[in-house]
Scaffold this motif. Structure first.
Motif, PDB file in Angstrom:
ATOM      1  N   PRO A  79       0.817  -1.227   0.000  1.00  0.00           N
ATOM      2  CA  PRO A  79       0.000   0.000   0.000  1.00  0.00           C
ATOM      3  C   PRO A  79       0.847   1.272   0.000  1.00  0.00           C
ATOM      4  O   PRO A  79       0.424   2.298  -0.556  1.00  0.00           O
ATOM      5  CB  PRO A  79      -0.834  -0.125   1.277  1.00  0.00           C
ATOM      6  CG  PRO A  79      -0.145  -1.138   2.116  1.00  0.00           C
ATOM      7  CD  PRO A  79       0.526  -2.074   1.167  1.00  0.00           C
ATOM      8  N   GLN A  80       2.026   1.221   0.599  1.00  0.00           N
ATOM      9  CA  GLN A  80       2.908   2.384   0.581  1.00  0.00           C
ATOM     10  C   GLN A  80       3.403   2.657  -0.842  1.00  0.00           C
ATOM     11  O   GLN A  80       3.483   3.806  -1.283  1.00  0.00           O
ATOM     12  CB  GLN A  80       4.101   2.168   1.508  1.00  0.00           C
ATOM     13  CG  GLN A  80       3.710   1.968   2.965  1.00  0.00           C
ATOM     14  CD  GLN A  80       4.915   1.813   3.857  1.00  0.00           C
ATOM     15  OE1 GLN A  80       5.803   2.664   3.888  1.00  0.00           O
ATOM     16  NE2 GLN A  80       4.966   0.710   4.601  1.00  0.00           N
ATOM     17  N   HIS A  81       3.710   1.576  -1.547  1.00  0.00           N
ATOM     18  CA  HIS A  81       4.151   1.722  -2.928  1.00  0.00           C
ATOM     19  C   HIS A  81       3.020   2.268  -3.808  1.00  0.00           C
ATOM     20  O   HIS A  81       3.239   3.121  -4.678  1.00  0.00           O
ATOM     21  CB  HIS A  81       4.630   0.367  -3.449  1.00  0.00           C
ATOM     22  CG  HIS A  81       5.127   0.408  -4.862  1.00  0.00           C
ATOM     23  ND1 HIS A  81       4.423  -0.124  -5.917  1.00  0.00           N
ATOM     24  CD2 HIS A  81       6.253   0.940  -5.389  1.00  0.00           C
ATOM     25  CE1 HIS A  81       5.095   0.072  -7.043  1.00  0.00           C
ATOM     26  NE2 HIS A  81       6.202   0.705  -6.745  1.00  0.00           N
ATOM     27  N   GLN A  82       1.814   1.797  -3.556  1.00  0.00           N
ATOM     28  CA  GLN A  82       0.668   2.277  -4.311  1.00  0.00           C
ATOM     29  C   GLN A  82       0.430   3.762  -4.061  1.00  0.00           C
ATOM     30  O   GLN A  82       0.096   4.516  -4.983  1.00  0.00           O
ATOM     31  CB  GLN A  82      -0.589   1.477  -3.923  1.00  0.00           C
ATOM     32  CG  GLN A  82      -1.828   1.849  -4.716  1.00  0.00           C
ATOM     33  CD  GLN A  82      -1.666   1.645  -6.201  1.00  0.00           C
ATOM     34  OE1 GLN A  82      -1.005   0.701  -6.637  1.00  0.00           O
ATOM     35  NE2 GLN A  82      -2.267   2.542  -6.995  1.00  0.00           N
ATOM     36  N   GLN A  83       0.657   4.201  -2.823  1.00  0.00           N
ATOM     37  CA  GLN A  83       0.496   5.619  -2.500  1.00  0.00           C
ATOM     38  C   GLN A  83       1.524   6.458  -3.255  1.00  0.00           C
ATOM     39  O   GLN A  83       1.221   7.568  -3.725  1.00  0.00           O
ATOM     40  CB  GLN A  83       0.661   5.825  -0.991  1.00  0.00           C
ATOM     41  CG  GLN A  83       0.381   7.246  -0.524  1.00  0.00           C
ATOM     42  CD  GLN A  83      -1.055   7.660  -0.792  1.00  0.00           C
ATOM     43  OE1 GLN A  83      -1.988   7.015  -0.335  1.00  0.00           O
ATOM     44  NE2 GLN A  83      -1.251   8.745  -1.534  1.00  0.00           N
ATOM     45  N   ILE A  84       2.742   5.951  -3.377  1.00  0.00           N
ATOM     46  CA  ILE A  84       3.780   6.659  -4.142  1.00  0.00           C
ATOM     47  C   ILE A  84       3.334   6.842  -5.594  1.00  0.00           C
ATOM     48  O   ILE A  84       3.460   7.926  -6.173  1.00  0.00           O
ATOM     49  CB  ILE A  84       5.117   5.878  -4.095  1.00  0.00           C
ATOM     50  CG1 ILE A  84       5.685   5.884  -2.680  1.00  0.00           C
ATOM     51  CG2 ILE A  84       6.143   6.464  -5.068  1.00  0.00           C
ATOM     52  CD1 ILE A  84       6.879   4.973  -2.486  1.00  0.00           C
ATOM     53  N   VAL A  85       2.803   5.768  -6.182  1.00  0.00           N
ATOM     54  CA  VAL A  85       2.349   5.824  -7.583  1.00  0.00           C
ATOM     55  C   VAL A  85       1.249   6.873  -7.745  1.00  0.00           C
ATOM     56  O   VAL A  85       1.266   7.679  -8.685  1.00  0.00           O
ATOM     57  CB  VAL A  85       1.857   4.431  -8.032  1.00  0.00           C
ATOM     58  CG1 VAL A  85       1.129   4.523  -9.380  1.00  0.00           C
ATOM     59  CG2 VAL A  85       3.037   3.464  -8.134  1.00  0.00           C
ATOM     60  N   GLU A  86       0.296   6.860  -6.829  1.00  0.00           N
ATOM     61  CA  GLU A  86      -0.806   7.829  -6.921  1.00  0.00           C
ATOM     62  C   GLU A  86      -0.295   9.258  -6.780  1.00  0.00           C
ATOM     63  O   GLU A  86      -0.735  10.163  -7.514  1.00  0.00           O
ATOM     64  CB  GLU A  86      -1.842   7.525  -5.848  1.00  0.00           C
ATOM     65  CG  GLU A  86      -2.580   6.208  -6.082  1.00  0.00           C
ATOM     66  CD  GLU A  86      -3.527   5.874  -4.948  1.00  0.00           C
ATOM     67  OE1 GLU A  86      -3.667   6.713  -4.016  1.00  0.00           O
ATOM     68  OE2 GLU A  86      -4.135   4.775  -4.982  1.00  0.00           O
TER      69      GLU A  86
END
Length: 427
Positions: A79-86
């Motif tokens: 989820p942290q990686h997904q937040q970076i992408v967003e």
């Protein structure tokens, strides 16, 4: 398919599944877009944190080779990686739509903060995962320091016992380090189990000798030479037992049964097998084998033999032969003599010690091929300390090392071994 291979295959799949939570291909494309959209100084605010985070990812993946898959960590990271992408998508959109400078700045800061947060998470996870490995490395470093301390303080004392202690310590530490390297290289459950066994062994050996080197040195300082000698032999014994136990454990884990060893031997070239058979026949004809201690003395080359012009050349040849018999090729042997000269140039020699500090001043220190090849840093230091304690000047030592190097080069060239260096790989 054997159970071991099935387990390794299942674990490989587990590793792939765990790492599947992190796929940076899309994030990298967003970084590439940002580089085109943003001024270089503003892009650097994002690019540098991304590089640091990717380095942390690689380090954690390397750590998994030692400790096994860590799916829980990757699940928490996802989820942290997904937040970076967003955040990156919004940041790039602010530049594409030419939003006001303060909007762009806020988007950059939010993106950088999310990257740094994820990077910190991975760094913490790595530190926790590698805690046991760090303990192993620290204990191995402590044992090396203890060996060096004994040879430094007890220089020229009980040469046979000292040499045996140094060699046993060097062999054990090399075995433990090799187990670690194999686990990193092979990355299978079996090799990880060997590494874990080595880690436990290192802790046990370290605890068993923790105080012995200091006690031996204190006994030496008090001229309790019998007690000091006993301490040396005890330390050597602990290392020897450690090597035997670690070897047995490794063979059991890797399923190196007598049958498996025979299968490995059958893969050797026919000529090598013939040589082994001839050697076995020759040994069978001998009435009895010498004890290991007598064999060690017979194979040892003394410093006095190397210093004496009449025996120096033969002693150098014996050293070269012993080193190659141990598995080193001619190029490696030649380099070892060069390294010996370099070490002599850079090593301070102690002044000649008073007689009361030299209980065994008339005993010579044996110099084996293992010392020459420097399997442990204390080996060469011990040689130079011995020479210095005998009153040999540094200039004389360097000159003598040059002579040994020239003699070794000539010997290797005469045997035609140097030209064949490409045919064998350095050990």
């Amino acid at each position: 398919m054997s159970d071991a291979k099935k387990h390794d295959k299942a674990e490989d799949q587990e590793m792939q599944d765990a790492n599947a939570y992190y796929d940076d291909s899309y994030m990298n494309s967003l970084v590439a877009d940002a580089e085109e959209l943003m001024p270089s100084e503003e892009f650097e605010e994002i690019d540098e944190p991304v590089r640091q985070m990717q380095e942390s990812v690689q380090k954690f993946q390397e750590a998994e080779k030692l400790e096994g898959p860590q799916p829980e960590t990757w699940q928490a990271f996802q989820p942290q990686h997904q937040q970076i992408v967003e955040n990156m998508e919004k940041m790039n959109a602010s530049y594409q739509q030419q939003e006001p400078a303060e909007v762009k700045q806020e988007a950059r800061q939010r993106t950088a903060a999310s990257i740094q947060q994820a990077d910190s998470f991975l760094k913490d996870a790595y530190q926790k995962l590698m805690e046991r490995d760090r303990t192993m490395q620290q204990e191995m470093a402590a044992m090396r320091e203890q060996l060096e301390m004994m040879q430094r303080i007890m220089v020229n004392f009980s040469p046979d016992a000292m040499m045996k202690c140094m060699m046993a310590g060097a062999d054990y530490l090399r075995e433990a380090e090799e187990a670690r390297k194999s686990a990193t290289k092979e990355s299978t459950q079996a090799h990880r189990s060997v590494y874990q066994a080595a880690r436990q062994s290192v802790h046990s050996v370290y605890q068993n000798i923790k105080e012995a080197p200091h006690r031996a040195c204190e006994a030496f300082k008090k001229k309790a030479y019998a007690e000091a000698d006993k301490g040396l032999r005890r330390v050597a014994g602990v290392f020897d037992k450690g090597i035997a136990a670690l070897t047995e454990r490794r063979n059991a884990i890797l399923n190196l049964s007598p049958l498996a060893k025979q299968a490995e031997a059958s893969k050797q070239p026919e000529e090598a097998l013939k040589q082994q058979e001839e050697q076995a026949k020759q040994e069978a004809k001998e009435p009895a084998k010498e004890s290991p201690v007598r064999q060690e003395k017979a194979n040892a080359v003394s410093v006095q033999q190397l210093l004496n012009p009449e025996t120096s050349e033969r002693a150098v040849q014996a050293l070269a032969d012993a080193a190659m018999a141990a598995g080193y090729n001619a190029e490696a042997v030649g380099k070892a003599f060069t390294d010996l000269k370099i070490a002599a140039i850079s090593s301070p020699l102690p002044e000649k010690q008073p007689d009361d500090r030299q209980p065994n001043k008339n005993l010579d220190m044996p110099l084996t091929a293992a010392v020459l090849m420097d399997r442990d840093p204390v080996s060469k230091a011990g040689l130079f300390q011995f020479l210095g304690s005998q009153g040999v000047t540094k200039e004389a030592v360097v000159q003598q090392c040059t002579t040994w190097k020239n003699q070794a080069d000539k010997y290797l060239q005469d045997k035609g071994l140097v030209a064949a260096k490409e045919e064998s790989k350095e050990r």
